[in-house]
Design an enzyme around this catalytic site. Structure first.
Site, short mmCIF file in Angstrom:
data_model
loop_
_atom_site.label_atom_id
_atom_site.label_comp_id
_atom_site.label_asym_id
_atom_site.label_seq_id
_atom_site.Cartn_x
_atom_site.Cartn_y
_atom_site.Cartn_z
N GLN A 96 47.59 42.34 44.51
CA GLN A 96 48.08 41.55 45.64
C GLN A 96 48.87 42.44 46.60
OE1 GLN A 96 47.21 38.39 46.22
NE2 GLN A 96 48.35 38.35 48.13
N ASP A 154 38.13 42.68 46.01
CA ASP A 154 38.78 42.57 47.34
C ASP A 154 38.00 43.35 48.40
OD1 ASP A 154 40.96 40.96 47.85
OD2 ASP A 154 42.37 42.29 46.83
N LYS A 198 45.23 31.65 43.21
CA LYS A 198 43.98 32.30 42.79
C LYS A 198 43.73 32.02 41.30
CE LYS A 198 44.41 35.78 46.38
NZ LYS A 198 44.93 37.08 46.81
N1 GUN Z 1 47.40 39.96 50.88
C1 GUN Z 1 47.02 39.24 51.95
N2 GUN Z 1 45.67 39.02 51.92
C2 GUN Z 1 45.22 39.61 50.81
C3 GUN Z 1 43.92 39.72 50.23
O1 GUN Z 1 42.90 39.24 50.75
N3 GUN Z 1 43.86 40.42 49.07
C4 GUN Z 1 44.95 40.97 48.48
N4 GUN Z 1 44.78 41.66 47.36
N5 GUN Z 1 46.16 40.89 48.99
C5 GUN Z 1 46.29 40.20 50.15
#
Ligand code: GUN
Length: 289
Positions: A98, A121, A54
């Site tokens: 995350q 998110d 990211k």
């Molecule tokens: N863990 C797995 N998928 C995601 C996501 O889309 N966002 C976040 N923050 N954590 C994740």
């Protein structure tokens, strides 16, 4: 039938290029540079890789990213303090924690602490509820990426029967509501669903997000279906596979996403888009627009 590949990798590259131009234009017009803060708690290697990817994607398009790495034994209170600090930092437009978090931390409490206008998110209840009534500030990146992939591949959603396997807040539920908004008839299957194959065989559009390698086989798919595989499973031999038995399902489907290179790159591209939106909204607010 032998399926055409839904190439998320190249569509995501197209979107990243659009975002890069948007970031440049915004900086030229307003001086604002979007900034995403990511929080990684602990040292799960998969999560560390996702966060790294990211940050790299942000850099590529001119978005500033701030990476905060915290120890696995961090208290929930300390994490809440960190989020409050980022909530009140005017330089930070977007916050992503995350997942998953270590088991001693209440995930919901953490996600609810992020300001909805920085919740790129889309996991805050106000954004999830907004999706239900059709006006969220942000929708989660993976569901958005799935819809964008369908849209840019000219797949008609209206009137189709979409079947989703998996009811998570991260993928299954928001994807169901987005598809519903686009006038699909939606079925959500989950761990307690009886006769999963009966339901998956009805699908014109099948979205599989269960986290189980090999869950969906060729006999569970209707001839000509569009199959979106959201699973990312690392096998003991190091291979990364989805939830769908790719070769046999590809024989039945008309279109199918590969793993890797399908939904994954779209998720990151949509996160970048959400971050730019967060920045633009903030700037708009300041200028009374
Ligand atoms: N863990 C797995 N998928 C995601 C996501 O889309 N966002 C976040 N923050 N954590 C994740």
């Amino acid at each position: 039938m032998s399926a055409r590949i839904l190439d998320g990798k190249s569509i995501a590259a197209e979107i990243r290029q659009e975002v890069r131009l948007e970031v440049e234009a915004m900086a030229a017009q307003t001086g604002a540079v979007p900034c995403l803060a990511t929080i990684l708690v602990g040292n799960d290697p998969a999560s560390a890789t996702y966060v790294q990817n990211k940050a790299r994607a942000c850099k590529e398009v001119g978005i500033t990213s701030v990476r905060i790495e915290l120890p696995a034994d961090l208290s929930e209170m300390s994490l809440l303090h960190e989020i409050n600090r980022l909530n009140s930092d005017p330089v930070v437009h977007a916050i992503l924690v995350q997942l998953p978090l270590p088991p001693h931390i209440n995930e919901r409490r953490i996600l609810e602490a992020i300001l909805p206008e920085k919740d790129v998110d889309g996991f805050h209840p106000s954004n999830l509820g907004g999706l239900l009534v059709g006006s969220p500030l942000f929708v989660a990146s993976t569901p958005l990426g799935i819809l964008e992939l369908l849209d840019r591949s000219n797949i008609v959603i209206e009137g189709k029967h979409a079947v989703i396997v998996g009811w998570s807040v991260v993928v299954g539920k928001p994807t169901a509501f987005l598809l519903l908004q686009h006038h699909a008839t939606v079925t959500i299957c989950h761990i307690k669903t009886r006769d999963l194959a009966f339901h998956t065989r009805q699908a014109d559009i099948l979205v599989v997000a269960a986290g189980k390698p090999g869950l969906v086989t060729g006999s569970m798919v209707k001839e000509g279906a569009v199959v979106i595989d959201v699973g990312v499973n690392r096998l003991s031999d190091g291979r990364v596979v989805g939830d769908v038995e790719f070769p046999e399902v590809a024989e039945k489907a008309s279109l199918i996403t590969p793993v890797p290179g399908g939904v994954g790159p779209m998720t990151i591209a949509m996160l970048l888009k959400n971050t730019v939106d967060a920045c633009r909204r903030k700037w708009g607010e300041r200028c009374g627009r």
